[in-house]
Design a protein around this motif. Structure first.
Motif, PDB file in Angstrom:
ATOM      1  N   PRO A  84       0.838  -1.209   0.000  1.00  0.00           N
ATOM      2  CA  PRO A  84       0.000   0.000   0.000  1.00  0.00           C
ATOM      3  C   PRO A  84       0.871   1.258   0.000  1.00  0.00           C
ATOM      4  N   THR A  85       0.354   2.314  -0.561  1.00  0.00           N
ATOM      5  CA  THR A  85       1.077   3.583  -0.567  1.00  0.00           C
ATOM      6  C   THR A  85       1.112   4.162   0.836  1.00  0.00           C
ATOM      7  N   PRO A  86       2.300   4.466   1.378  1.00  0.00           N
ATOM      8  CA  PRO A  86       2.368   5.063   2.726  1.00  0.00           C
ATOM      9  C   PRO A  86       1.640   6.406   2.749  1.00  0.00           C
ATOM     10  N   LEU A  87       1.057   6.707   3.897  1.00  0.00           N
ATOM     11  CA  LEU A  87       0.304   7.945   4.060  1.00  0.00           C
ATOM     12  C   LEU A  87       1.132   8.929   4.873  1.00  0.00           C
ATOM     13  N   ALA A  88       1.764   9.857   4.170  1.00  0.00           N
ATOM     14  CA  ALA A  88       2.636  10.827   4.846  1.00  0.00           C
ATOM     15  C   ALA A  88       1.858  11.706   5.814  1.00  0.00           C
ATOM     16  N   ALA A  89       0.560  11.848   5.609  1.00  0.00           N
ATOM     17  CA  ALA A  89      -0.242  12.674   6.513  1.00  0.00           C
ATOM     18  C   ALA A  89      -0.240  12.126   7.929  1.00  0.00           C
ATOM     19  N   ILE A  90       0.022  10.834   8.078  1.00  0.00           N
ATOM     20  CA  ILE A  90      -0.009  10.210   9.405  1.00  0.00           C
ATOM     21  C   ILE A  90       1.374  10.241  10.049  1.00  0.00           C
ATOM     22  N   HIS A  91       2.374   9.709   9.348  1.00  0.00           N
ATOM     23  CA  HIS A  91       3.699   9.534   9.936  1.00  0.00           C
ATOM     24  C   HIS A  91       4.749  10.503   9.374  1.00  0.00           C
ATOM     25  N   GLY A  92       4.347  11.358   8.461  1.00  0.00           N
ATOM     26  CA  GLY A  92       5.297  12.301   7.886  1.00  0.00           C
ATOM     27  C   GLY A  92       6.016  11.728   6.688  1.00  0.00           C
ATOM     28  N   ASP A  93       6.651  12.588   5.931  1.00  0.00           N
ATOM     29  CA  ASP A  93       7.373  12.151   4.731  1.00  0.00           C
ATOM     30  C   ASP A  93       8.542  11.238   5.073  1.00  0.00           C
ATOM     31  N   ASP A  94       9.124  11.414   6.254  1.00  0.00           N
ATOM     32  CA  ASP A  94      10.272  10.596   6.651  1.00  0.00           C
ATOM     33  C   ASP A  94       9.871   9.412   7.530  1.00  0.00           C
ATOM     34  N   GLY A  95       8.566   9.234   7.775  1.00  0.00           N
ATOM     35  CA  GLY A  95       8.104   8.148   8.619  1.00  0.00           C
ATOM     36  C   GLY A  95       8.243   8.417  10.101  1.00  0.00           C
ATOM     37  N   LEU A  96       8.952   9.455  10.485  1.00  0.00           N
ATOM     38  CA  LEU A  96       9.187   9.776  11.890  1.00  0.00           C
ATOM     39  C   LEU A  96       8.718  11.197  12.215  1.00  0.00           C
ATOM     40  N   GLY A  97       7.530  11.515  11.721  1.00  0.00           N
ATOM     41  CA  GLY A  97       6.919  12.785  12.082  1.00  0.00           C
ATOM     42  C   GLY A  97       7.634  13.998  11.549  1.00  0.00           C
ATOM     43  N   ASN A  98       8.401  13.817  10.469  1.00  0.00           N
ATOM     44  CA  ASN A  98       9.155  14.907   9.838  1.00  0.00           C
ATOM     45  C   ASN A  98      10.182  15.540  10.772  1.00  0.00           C
ATOM     46  N   ILE A  99      10.801  14.707  11.624  1.00  0.00           N
ATOM     47  CA  ILE A  99      11.871  15.229  12.479  1.00  0.00           C
ATOM     48  C   ILE A  99      13.196  15.303  11.725  1.00  0.00           C
ATOM     49  N   GLY A 100      13.253  14.687  10.535  1.00  0.00           N
ATOM     50  CA  GLY A 100      14.491  14.707   9.768  1.00  0.00           C
ATOM     51  C   GLY A 100      15.595  13.915  10.442  1.00  0.00           C
ATOM     52  N   PRO A 101      15.437  12.586  10.585  1.00  0.00           N
ATOM     53  CA  PRO A 101      16.449  11.793  11.290  1.00  0.00           C
ATOM     54  C   PRO A 101      17.820  11.912  10.643  1.00  0.00           C
ATOM     55  N   SER A 102      18.823  12.090  11.473  1.00  0.00           N
ATOM     56  CA  SER A 102      20.191  12.255  10.988  1.00  0.00           C
ATOM     57  C   SER A 102      20.786  10.914  10.580  1.00  0.00           C
ATOM     58  N   GLU A 103      21.665  10.935   9.602  1.00  0.00           N
ATOM     59  CA  GLU A 103      22.395   9.728   9.215  1.00  0.00           C
ATOM     60  C   GLU A 103      23.574   9.474  10.151  1.00  0.00           C
ATOM     61  N   ASP A 104      23.940  10.449  10.946  1.00  0.00           N
ATOM     62  CA  ASP A 104      25.075  10.294  11.860  1.00  0.00           C
ATOM     63  C   ASP A 104      24.742   9.289  12.956  1.00  0.00           C
TER      64      ASP A 104
END
Length: 321
Positions: free
Chosen positions: A76-96
């Protein structure tokens, strides 16, 4: 003190991340692995998020990449409205500081871990159940070696609770109904923590703010990751707070006395407009139902001490203050 060896099968996901924090902080849990699966986001995103969460809160815990699509059909297509574009509420998880994925596929990791710790491993599965179904297909002899499986998913109509992606289906069951039906048909001890109880456990805005203020780094993370998620709940459910889905499954592991269960075999509809619907035949129901009767009994959660679940989570993050 009971120590639970846990494999966390997850599609992070805001509520997945909040449950992950509980698992890493609770003294009765030994997290021995994380397996990613598609669901709240694509498999690339959920695997990245799992590696980020492990790197931030449990860097010694291995992460294995899992299935990117259901056993049949497309994800199914993920719903960004629920979990954000990054899946974590649009916190922008760092790669570090993220950990690198294990070389094994999630299904193989599950098999190897269960065989390395026979009768000790609990699988807490909070996404589509594809990884578990693939492990069953590859090595069905692991079933008696698993201590228990706890699944967040499904909706059984208790108190009028319906699905959350269709009138019939909860998201994890809808994501791979064929896998869910296979997993519920295996003879391992299995408990389903569905919307029937998770919709009764609500972290209010004030509760989350208290966790933020008293829970240190983890508490601040829980607040940050839940902002987008709470806005979704406010807009769609008209509640000031969030439903506690995945952390309720972890709470069942730690304090099953907080839940009331109903026993009986469970089927998942795999086709048609009600695909993903979960239906239990309760033990003692007198009518013959051949599609259910030959299958093992599952525990389905039908009641919950919501205050007890919230207190458990709060204690893990904030101590006994």
């Amino acid at each position: 003190m009971t120590l639970h060896k846990v494999i966390y099968d997850t599609d992070p996901g805001v509520d997945d991340a909040m449950a992950f924090v509980l698992e890493t902080l609770h003294p009765e849990i030994e997290l021995i692995g994380v397996t990613s699966v598609f669901g709240n986001a694509t498999i690339d995103t959920t695997t990245r998020n799992a590696c980020y969460l492990a790197g931030r809160f449990a860097p010694a815990v291995p992460v294995a990449r899992g299935a990117g699509a259901p056993l049949e059909g497309e994800a199914p297509t993920p719903l960004a409205a629920i979990h954000g574009d990054d899946g974590l509420g649009n916190i922008g998880p760092s790669e570090d500081g993220t950990v690198s994925p294990d070389a094994r596929a999630a299904s193989r990791f599950i098999i190897d871990s269960v065989r390395a710790h026979p009768s000790e491993v609990t699988i807490v599965a909070v996404g589509p159940l594809t990884n578990l179904a693939l492990a069953l297909a590859e090595d069905p002899s692991i079933v008696p070696l698993v201590k228990q499986v706890i699944v967040m998913g499904g909706a059984f109509g208790i108190g009028g609770v319906n699905g959350n992606v269709t009138p019939a289906a909860e998201a994890n069951m809808f994501g791979d109904p064929h896998a869910a039906d296979l997993v519920f048909g295996a003879a391992w001890p299995l408990t389903i923590v569905g919307l029937d109880v998770t919709h009764r456990v609500v972290m209010s805005t004030s509760y989350l703010a208290s966790i933020r203020d008293r829970g240190g780094v983890a508490g601040r993370f829980v607040w940050d990751v839940s902002r987008h998620y709470e806005a979704f709940h406010r807009d769609t459910e008209n509640i000031e707070g969030i439903y506690v889905h995945d952390a309720s499954a972890v709470a069942y592991l730690l304090a099953p006395q907080l839940f009331t269960v109903r026993k009986g075999p469970v089927r998942v509809l795999t086709e048609g407009i009600a695909a993903g619907q979960t239906i239990q035949k309760p033990e003692g129901m007198p009518c013959a139902a051949p599609a259910w009767d030959a299958r093992p009994s599952c525990n389905v959660c039908v009641g919950v001490d919501a205050d007890g679940v919230l207190a458990l989570y709060e204690r893990a993050l904030c101590g006994a203050q």
